[in-house]
Design a protein around this motif. Structure first.
Motif, mmCIF file in Angstrom:
data_model
loop_
_atom_site.group_PDB
_atom_site.id
_atom_site.type_symbol
_atom_site.label_atom_id
_atom_site.label_comp_id
_atom_site.label_asym_id
_atom_site.label_seq_id
_atom_site.Cartn_x
_atom_site.Cartn_y
_atom_site.Cartn_z
ATOM 1 N N GLY A 141 -3.623 9.416 -15.282
ATOM 2 C CA GLY A 141 -2.588 10.433 -15.393
ATOM 3 C C GLY A 141 -2.288 11.146 -14.091
ATOM 4 N N ILE A 142 -2.628 10.513 -12.998
ATOM 5 C CA ILE A 142 -2.389 11.126 -11.690
ATOM 6 C C ILE A 142 -1.181 10.466 -11.059
ATOM 7 C CG2 ILE A 142 -3.344 11.374 -9.365
ATOM 8 C CD1 ILE A 142 -6.121 11.431 -10.755
ATOM 9 N N ASP A 143 -0.289 11.275 -10.494
ATOM 10 C CA ASP A 143 0.923 10.676 -9.936
ATOM 11 C C ASP A 143 0.558 9.833 -8.728
ATOM 12 O OD1 ASP A 143 0.526 13.035 -8.191
ATOM 13 O OD2 ASP A 143 2.441 12.385 -7.335
ATOM 14 N N ALA A 144 1.071 8.621 -8.734
ATOM 15 C CA ALA A 144 0.798 7.692 -7.642
ATOM 16 C C ALA A 144 1.846 6.615 -7.695
ATOM 17 C CB ALA A 144 -0.595 7.071 -7.795
ATOM 18 N N GLU A 145 2.257 6.154 -6.555
ATOM 19 C CA GLU A 145 3.217 5.059 -6.547
ATOM 20 C C GLU A 145 3.025 4.244 -5.276
ATOM 21 O OE1 GLU A 145 7.355 6.779 -5.785
ATOM 22 O OE2 GLU A 145 6.142 8.509 -6.332
ATOM 23 N N ILE A 146 3.512 3.014 -5.365
ATOM 24 C CA ILE A 146 3.478 2.146 -4.193
ATOM 25 C C ILE A 146 4.860 2.153 -3.581
ATOM 26 C CG2 ILE A 146 3.161 -0.215 -3.381
ATOM 27 C CD1 ILE A 146 1.217 -0.601 -5.724
ATOM 28 N N VAL A 147 4.920 2.369 -2.288
ATOM 29 C CA VAL A 147 6.224 2.365 -1.639
ATOM 30 C C VAL A 147 6.252 1.255 -0.598
ATOM 31 C CG1 VAL A 147 6.786 4.776 -2.049
ATOM 32 C CG2 VAL A 147 5.448 4.152 -0.037
ATOM 33 N N GLY A 148 7.426 0.681 -0.438
ATOM 34 C CA GLY A 148 7.594 -0.423 0.487
ATOM 35 C C GLY A 148 8.039 0.056 1.853
ATOM 36 N N PRO A 149 8.141 -0.865 2.785
ATOM 37 C CA PRO A 149 8.481 -0.530 4.167
ATOM 38 C C PRO A 149 9.796 0.256 4.299
ATOM 39 C CG PRO A 149 7.743 -2.803 4.005
ATOM 40 C CD PRO A 149 7.836 -2.281 2.603
ATOM 41 N N ASP A 150 10.791 -0.088 3.493
ATOM 42 C CA ASP A 150 12.078 0.587 3.651
ATOM 43 C C ASP A 150 11.968 2.070 3.336
ATOM 44 O OD1 ASP A 150 13.137 -1.792 4.361
ATOM 45 O OD2 ASP A 150 14.067 -2.223 2.403
ATOM 46 N N GLU A 151 11.278 2.329 2.240
ATOM 47 C CA GLU A 151 11.153 3.739 1.859
ATOM 48 C C GLU A 151 10.284 4.510 2.850
ATOM 49 O OE1 GLU A 151 9.871 6.557 -1.860
ATOM 50 O OE2 GLU A 151 10.075 4.407 -2.225
ATOM 51 N N ILE A 152 9.258 3.836 3.363
ATOM 52 C CA ILE A 152 8.413 4.491 4.367
ATOM 53 C C ILE A 152 9.256 4.868 5.571
ATOM 54 C CG2 ILE A 152 6.488 4.145 5.953
ATOM 55 C CD1 ILE A 152 5.250 2.281 3.861
ATOM 56 N N LYS A 153 10.053 3.919 6.028
ATOM 57 C CA LYS A 153 10.880 4.168 7.213
ATOM 58 C C LYS A 153 11.874 5.297 6.952
ATOM 59 C CE LYS A 153 12.225 3.474 11.337
ATOM 60 N NZ LYS A 153 11.299 3.831 12.422
ATOM 61 N N ALA A 154 12.415 5.316 5.731
ATOM 62 C CA ALA A 154 13.410 6.339 5.420
ATOM 63 C C ALA A 154 12.787 7.733 5.404
ATOM 64 C CB ALA A 154 14.051 6.036 4.065
ATOM 65 N N ASN A 155 11.568 7.820 4.927
ATOM 66 C CA ASN A 155 10.947 9.138 4.796
ATOM 67 C C ASN A 155 10.141 9.554 6.015
ATOM 68 O OD1 ASN A 155 11.896 9.795 2.191
ATOM 69 N ND2 ASN A 155 10.441 8.334 1.334
ATOM 70 N N ILE A 156 9.761 8.582 6.829
ATOM 71 C CA ILE A 156 8.982 8.876 8.025
ATOM 72 C C ILE A 156 9.677 8.177 9.197
ATOM 73 C CG2 ILE A 156 6.646 8.957 8.986
ATOM 74 C CD1 ILE A 156 5.609 8.083 6.215
ATOM 75 N N PRO A 157 10.807 8.727 9.635
ATOM 76 C CA PRO A 157 11.594 7.997 10.645
ATOM 77 C C PRO A 157 10.814 7.742 11.937
ATOM 78 C CG PRO A 157 12.824 9.865 9.755
ATOM 79 C CD PRO A 157 11.435 9.982 9.223
ATOM 80 N N ALA A 158 9.842 8.572 12.245
ATOM 81 C CA ALA A 158 9.148 8.427 13.522
ATOM 82 C C ALA A 158 8.136 7.282 13.524
ATOM 83 C CB ALA A 158 8.430 9.735 13.874
ATOM 84 N N ILE A 159 7.884 6.702 12.360
ATOM 85 C CA ILE A 159 6.787 5.732 12.288
ATOM 86 C C ILE A 159 7.225 4.372 12.815
ATOM 87 C CG2 ILE A 159 7.153 4.689 10.004
ATOM 88 C CD1 ILE A 159 4.138 5.461 9.474
ATOM 89 N N ASN A 160 6.258 3.627 13.311
ATOM 90 C CA ASN A 160 6.516 2.308 13.887
ATOM 91 C C ASN A 160 6.391 1.248 12.793
ATOM 92 O OD1 ASN A 160 6.631 -0.017 15.426
ATOM 93 N ND2 ASN A 160 4.500 0.162 16.129
#
Lengths: 415, 857, 88
Positions: A141-160
């Motif tokens: 019952g704990i919120d958790a999700e798997i996110v893919g590269p696109d979403e990572i890039k969108a939310n963390i623009p500075a990341i490589n």
């Protein structure tokens, strides 16, 4: 005096001269119903919940230095509850739920910012672990999700996100409710709220011995004289073995330096928390603008609140791997805390072989996020002389029975 | 006499530039940009000196109240002039203008103030500042429960100074490990003498100084040494040091950290003074120095006095004013007031006077100064003793100060007051030794009641402090202390002492400094105009008082609650005044209040420099199998397993992962597959006690294993959990061959060594890692035996003579191998273990031999 | 970066070594005879002292030998290093 925008305004008219102390500075009494040793976040939270939830009237918190001066004031302030095993997950989730209402409950803004915590996966093994952990979290019952590269890039623009980097980012787990809080405020908020409940917070009072009679605790020796109590709860991260030795108790703990550093303050550039076990680094940006970065633990035991600089250099390399644009950013300050590491990377919260003596220790690298939950279950344990079901699995006996709760993976720090 | 503002030629707009003197190169005029506008300057200027030369006094806005701020210091203690230098990928946030050496074309921007530093809308905060006292944010923004996010956006909008680059750093950085007998931090008078004394003995010396030139305080001083200007003496010393083969001289190099076991970090800035990006050069170098002896000669930091509106642009440290006048030939004002509690600031008055400014000295002490007072008198500089500045007039620039004469004790109510017009206030509250490195090394500091400062206590590592960082002010004593430190350090390292003659200097008599921190104001401290302690963070006396009123009494609590010392100057300028304020408030002494902890870095260190070469391809070694090139040519993506890159799948015709894996599995099931299993750990175990040893390690009865047989082995930790698994083969009576998991290889070897060396040293067993020495090619599937046979195998392969779980030395394709009949897949399978030098050749032979069965990797 | 004197190779940077924790823990000769608590004591319980500490280090990037180190856990000063089996 209740804190609010209104009280700020009212006090501004009196040149801020009518603010009351957030806590008293009392002389220690001869005897208390419960003594809590250690004025960090966990100890203060314990005292607060003992008074508030269990109606214990006569409580002292003894602190050898100043409250919040240990690991509470030395961590990277990350809060999350995405642990693998049910026992740990439920404990941290209890804590998370308390975090979510903590500022209101304490009437002290601990600035819990639910900006999300990403745990990066860099290879297939990582991704399998992430899938496993996310699934386990969801089952609990704990919120958790798997996110893919696109979403990572969108939310963390500075990341490589380059596929050619040494450890390319394949995906991440994300706990949206996770985030960061203001570490000092947690200690101060609990201290103020505990004090309001009548708890005596006694600073500059070092416990030098534990007094026993016939296998029961009777009080503590301190640098400010003996103080009696039938119940003593010890919450002294970084010094648990030292206190345990006073009662001839051996603990499965090794105390290691854990280092962190901050950059100079920058304009907002990172809106979330990013952790990577593979490259051994974790990073967030404080509201003031500093990048707050944690390193792995040093290999040797140490009580010096400092570690080796090569550990910082490694963390720096890891951060530049993840964020090449931070290469020109500058480190402002670097420090260390002392973390008590248990063999299974889980804490010990429970009764000790001496009647009336309770220990809450061994949080390793993950103690800050547990602060309210840790205090809540420890208060229950002391009040009832029996653990709450949430902390029952975390007793000392598990090292004899073998019922370990292996959370090395979730601790996300290189051990 | 110098006169500002009438330079011929290019300096026409450098209104504050003196026409002679200083260490700038007037023959090399340069241009720089500040907030988009071009200004002239000279080579040798810092950004700060160039801004002041051009009459720019407002360079920033403060963090919380957005008050106008000017340049306050001349070095690493500068709290206000925090700049963004350069643009694009090579932009550098948060540099102090005082430490930026100008190059032609440098572009600087202010980091605070919106829409512009000269007109900042958030300056409204200053009007409502009583709402924003220390820790105000802990008391609000709580309701309703989920509005925190909105508040946070507002708070974060105000965050930070500069901006991180938006692109990866095109520069590279390097580490340099160095060992020396004596490391000297600081090349002022004490450091230089120490270097001479140690260098002449033949000791290996490294001397580092953060500034562009060696000389420290001498670069801005007018003292004569051996009858010549101090800078000439410095030149002579440098020449001698450069003639010594074992002396490394590091200008632009900051000793930023003093770690355990005499390990120190030094940041050398190699190209920042040349341009934004110098192609091919390492921009910065982190020296990792292990020193036998360390001499700390970093000097001292002047401290301001605390009075109302003491943050207005035009208020500067006295020593900084002297530096700008003497070193950079810039006179930052025309009508100056020097406010001091000690003698040394009188020199600043004399320097300003020489530069053509009108000067008045306000000295808090009734008795005033000693010898320097006579010089001030000789120069007709008015001196008001027993007087304070209590308030400052002017917003974007000081234009007058309120001065009171004090009657009797410092706390009496202020009666008489006069207002004095001025455009510059040079302030000195005394000096604090730079005890940072000493403290980082684990040393404590002790309070000196006479000199009114913390001085280094006993060293806990092999180090000594010399000169003004030891609380020694007079030049002659600094030189002597440096020489002694150099001598002692070299002799500690076993070198014969060399002779060093102390240069002749003038000895100046000083009167004692007065204990003055916060200047009494006309109103009480909670109501009077703001008295700043920490300029960058906007911590005031009222904030400290509020913190203490609210129970935050420990110096660490005050620091954390008011954020005092959390700025990028790490409290170098203001912390001591904060401690004094706490002491005053609590009725304690400053040493009772104590200091906060000094941590690395002394001044900020670039991430890239700390990371050094260890990024990108060199972040972590890549281990490749001997057959890697074949896999790569065949188009296999690589799976990352720890440090290893191993082939993942071999896609054909645009297959995805799942299709390729399915096809590969089917091929193995129906015909034959081949796999490079070289990443598995391999350990050779030899010795008469090998059986005994392995029986203690594995869960098996190893003794029963016949030579030539294999078994699947499980290794348990002491907690009873499976630690690792693999195949164990008995090669000989006393010899075994173990395989481990790819990830567990190093750990297993360490584990075996641990038991062998510590618990059972009596066992005669030797362990050797063969992981890289041998490669493993697994051939699996119904046709695998035929493939092996096709290779020209010299041993019988039928299932009776070469049964499952056996191993044979064999010759395959003319090459010696250990041939295993083991299987990971459940199919009939062989594993070829071969010297890695021949592995690729063998792989190709296997592929050829398997062609008729469509062997599939 | 600690400076550690390997008894076999001499003084080297910490980065060449790995730390094995508390030394002098002898493996019980007959584990079967021990209670769970006694076994747990051997397996998990550590002195973890604040001050002088006897510990094992391995010169992992050098001679690969394990050896004993006496190190203070507060000052990090190393009083002695010695080969396994030698008393100080």
């Amino acid at each position: 005096m209740k804190y609010s925008a209104f009280s700020l305004l009212r006090n501004a008219f009196s040149y801020n001269r009518k603010w009351q102390p957030a806590w008293r500075d009392p002389e220690p009494k001869k005897k208390y119903d419960v003594i809590i040793v250690g004025g960090g976040g966990h100890g203060l939270a314990t005292a607060y919940y003992l008074a508030k939830e269990h109606g214990v009237q006569n409580i002292a918190v003894l602190e050898k230095g100043y409250i919040g001066g240990g690991n509470t004031g030395r961590n990277t302030t990350i809060v999350r509850s995405n642990y693998l095993w049910t026992e740990a997950a439920l404990l941290y989730e209890k804590s998370m739920q308390l975090w979510e209402g903590l500022s209101q409950d304490l009437n002290y803004n601990v600035m819990y910012s639910q900006r999300g915590v990403y745990n990066l996966g860099h290879n297939l093994q990582d991704m399998r672990e992430i899938e496993r952990r996310v699934s386990a979290n969801i089952l609990n019952g704990i919120d958790a999700e798997i996110v893919g590269p696109d979403e990572i890039k969108a939310n963390i623009p500075a990341i490589n996100m380059s596929r050619n980097s040494r450890y390319p980012i394949l995906g991440a787990s994300l706990q949206r409710r996770g985030g960061i809080a203001r570490h000092d405020a947690v200690a101060w908020g609990f201290a103020r709220a505990a004090d309001a409940q009548g708890v005596d917070i006694i600073q500059q009072c070092e416990v030098t011995g534990l007094k026993q009679s016939n296998g029961s605790i009777t009080g503590v020796k301190t640098t400010r004289g003996d103080i009696m109590s039938d119940k003593v709860g010890v919450v002294v991260a970084g010094n648990a073995s030292v206190l345990a030795a006073m009662a001839d108790i051996r603990l499965p703990i090794e105390s290691h330096p854990l280092q962190a550093f901050v950059s100079e303050p920058l304009k907002p550039v990172l809106d979330t928390v990013v952790m990577s076990g593979a490259v051994h680094g974790y990073i967030s940006q404080s509201d003031k603008g500093d990048l707050v970065i944690g390193a792995g633990i040093d290999a040797y035991t140490g009580y010096g609140q400092r570690g080796s600089f090569m550990t910082i250099e490694h963390a720096m390399q890891a951060i530049i791997e993840l964020f090449p644009r931070f290469s020109r950013v500058r480190m402002l300050r670097q420090w260390g805390g002392i973390v008590d590491i248990c063999p299974d990377a889980c804490p010990i919260i429970g009764k000790m072989p001496v009647t009336g003596l309770y220990f809450n220790c061994g949080w390793g690298t993950g103690g800050f996020k547990a602060t309210p939950g840790s205090g809540w279950v420890f208060a229950h344990t002391i009040a009832h002389d029996h653990p709450h079901e949430l902390n029952a699995p975390f007793d000392l006996a598990r090292f004899s029975t073998g019922a370990l709760i292996d959370e090395h993976g979730a601790a996300a720090v290189a051990h | 006499m110098n006169s500002p503002g009438n330079m011929a030629g290019s300096g026409h707009s450098q209104v504050n530039r003196l026409d002679t003197g200083g260490r700038i190169d007037r023959a090399r005029p340069i241009t720089f940009k500040f907030n988009g506008k071009a200004y002239p300057a000279f080579s040798g200027d810092t950004l700060a000196s160039a801004l002041l030369a051009n009459g720019i006094s407002l360079v920033s806005r403060s963090f919380k109240y957005h008050r106008p701020r000017g340049i306050m210091g001349a070095g690493g203690e500068e709290p206000n002039a925090i700049m963004q230098i350069g643009t694009g990928a090579t932009t550098q946030p948060n540099l102090r203008a005082t430490q930026v050496e100008l190059f032609d074309g440098l572009a600087a921007k202010t980091t605070k103030g919106w829409p512009h530093v000269n007109f900042d809308v958030a300056a409204l905060n200053d009007l409502f500042s009583r709402l924003f006292g220390a820790g105000f944010y802990y008391k609000t923004f709580m309701f309703p429960r989920h509005s925190g996010d909105t508040y946070e956006k507002f708070i974060r909008h105000a965050a930070g100074f500069g901006t991180a680059p938006e692109h990866p750093d095109p520069d590279h950085y390097e580490h340099c490990n160095a060992h020396c007998d004596v490391l000297i931090a600081g090349a002022g008078p004490a450091g230089l003498m120490a270097a001479l004394a140690a260098g002449r003995t033949g000791a290996r010396v490294i001397i580092a100084d953060e500034q562009s030139e060696f000389g420290g305080s001498l670069l801005a001083a007018t003292d004569l040494i051996d009858g010549k200007p101090g800078t000439e003496w410095v030149g002579d010393v440098i020449a001698e040091l450069d003639s010594m083969p074992d002396v490394i001289r590091l200008p632009r190099s900051t000793v930023f950290g003093y770690f355990d076991h005499n390990f120190l970090g030094v940041l050398e800035r190699r190209t920042d003074h040349l341009g934004e990006h110098i192609h091919g050069e390492a921009r910065q170098r982190e020296w990792r120095v292990r020193a036998r002896q360390v001499i700390l000669a970093q000097g001292a930091i002047e401290r301001p006095l605390v009075f109302s509106n003491n943050d207005r642009p035009g208020i500067m440290l006295a020593s900084a004013v002297s530096t700008f006048v003497n070193r950079y030939a810039v006179c930052p004002g025309k009508r100056a007031v020097v406010f001091t509690n000690n003698d040394r600031a009188y020199q600043t008055a004399l320097d300003l006077h020489s530069a053509g400014a009108k000067v008045v000295i306000i000295d808090s002490r009734q008795e005033g100064a000693a010898a320097l007072a006579d010089r001030a008198h000789a120069a007709s500089i008015p001196v008001m003793t027993g007087s304070f500045i209590t308030n400052v007039r002017g917003g974007r620039r000081v234009h007058a100060v309120d001065v009171v004469h004090r009657d009797g004790n410092a706390d009496s109510r202020i009666a008489k007051q006069l207002t004095m017009e001025c455009d510059l206030v040079a302030v000195s509250g005394g000096w604090s030794p730079a005890v940072h490195l000493h403290s980082q090394s684990g040393g404590r500091n002790t309070w000196d009641d006479e000199r009114l400062c913390f001085v280094p206590g006993k060293s806990v590592q092999e180090a000594v402090s010399a000169g003004s960082c030891n609380g020694t002010w007079p030049l002659d004593e600094c030189l002597a202390e440096g020489a002694e430190a150099g001598r002692v350090a070299a002799s500690q390292c076993g070198f014969d002492i060399a002779s060093v003659t102390l240069p002749a200097t003038e000895s100046i008599e000083y009167n004692a400094i007065e204990a003055l921190w916060r200047v009494p104001a006309r109103k009480d401290p909670d109501r009077c105009p703001k008295q700043f302690i920490d300029y960058q963070i906007d911590t005031t006396i009222a904030d400290v008082r509020l913190a203490i009123r609210e129970g935050y009494r420990n110096v660490e609590h005050v620091k954390r609650y008011t954020a005092m010392g959390f700025g990028t100057d790490q409290g170098k300028l203001g912390n001591i005044n904060g401690m004094a304020a706490i002491a005053e408030c609590l009725g304690k002494t400053i040493p009772e209040v104590g200091t906060t902890t000094f941590r690395p870095a002394y001044t900020p260190v670039t991430f890239g420099a700390c990371a050094g070469e260890g990024i990108g391809d060199l972040y972590e070694p890549v281990r490749k199998t001997a057959i890697h090139v074949w896999h790569a040519n065949a188009g296999s993506p690589m799976e990352i397993v720890g440090q290893w890159h191993r082939p993942w799948y071999f896609p054909q015709d645009g297959e995805n992962l799942h299709a390729a894996v399915a096809r590969e599995c089917l091929a193995t099931r129906n015909s034959v597959g081949v796999m490079d299993a070289s990443t598995l750990g391999k350990i050779d175990v030899q010795g008469p006690d090998a059986v005994t040893f392995l029986e203690r390690i594995y869960t098996h009865n190893v003794g029963k294993l016949k030579i030539g047989r294999c078994t699947y082995g499980i290794m348990l930790g002491e907690d009873g959990m499976i630690m690792d698994d693999g195949v164990m083969a008995r090669i000989g009576e006393r010899r075994f061959y173990l395989t481990t998991t790819t990830g567990g290889a190093a750990h297993v070897l360490g584990w075996l060594e641990l038991w062998l060396q510590t618990e059972w040293p009596e066992l005669k067993v030797h362990l050797t890692s063969l992981t890289d020495r041998y490669s493993t090619i697994a051939v699996a599937g119904p046709h695998s035996r035929k493939v092996i046979a096709n290779l020209g195998c010299d041993v019988d392969l039928d299932k009776d003579s070469f049964p499952f779980m056996t191993v044979r030395p064999a010759t395959l394709a003319g090459l010696p191998v250990q041939l295993f009949r083991v299987s990971f897949s459940g199919e009939l399978a062989f594993e070829i273990n071969i010297d890695s030098n021949y592995a690729l050749q063998m792989w190709q032979a296997v592929m050829a031999a398997g062609e008729e069965f469509d062997i599939t990797p | 970066m600690l400076l550690i004197r390997c008894p076999y190779c001499g003084a080297r940077d910490e980065s060449e070594f790995s730390c094995g924790g508390e030394s002098g823990i002898s493996r019980p000769l007959n584990p079967d005879a021990l209670s769970d608590e006694q076994w747990a004591d051997y397996l998990f319980m550590r002195k973890n002292p604040r001050g002088a500490h006897q510990e094992l280090w391995n010169h992992a990037q050098g001679c690969r030998r394990w050896f004993n180190v006496e190190r203070d856990t507060v000052t990090y000063k190393i009083a002695a290093t010695r080969p396994i089996g030698l008393k100080g």
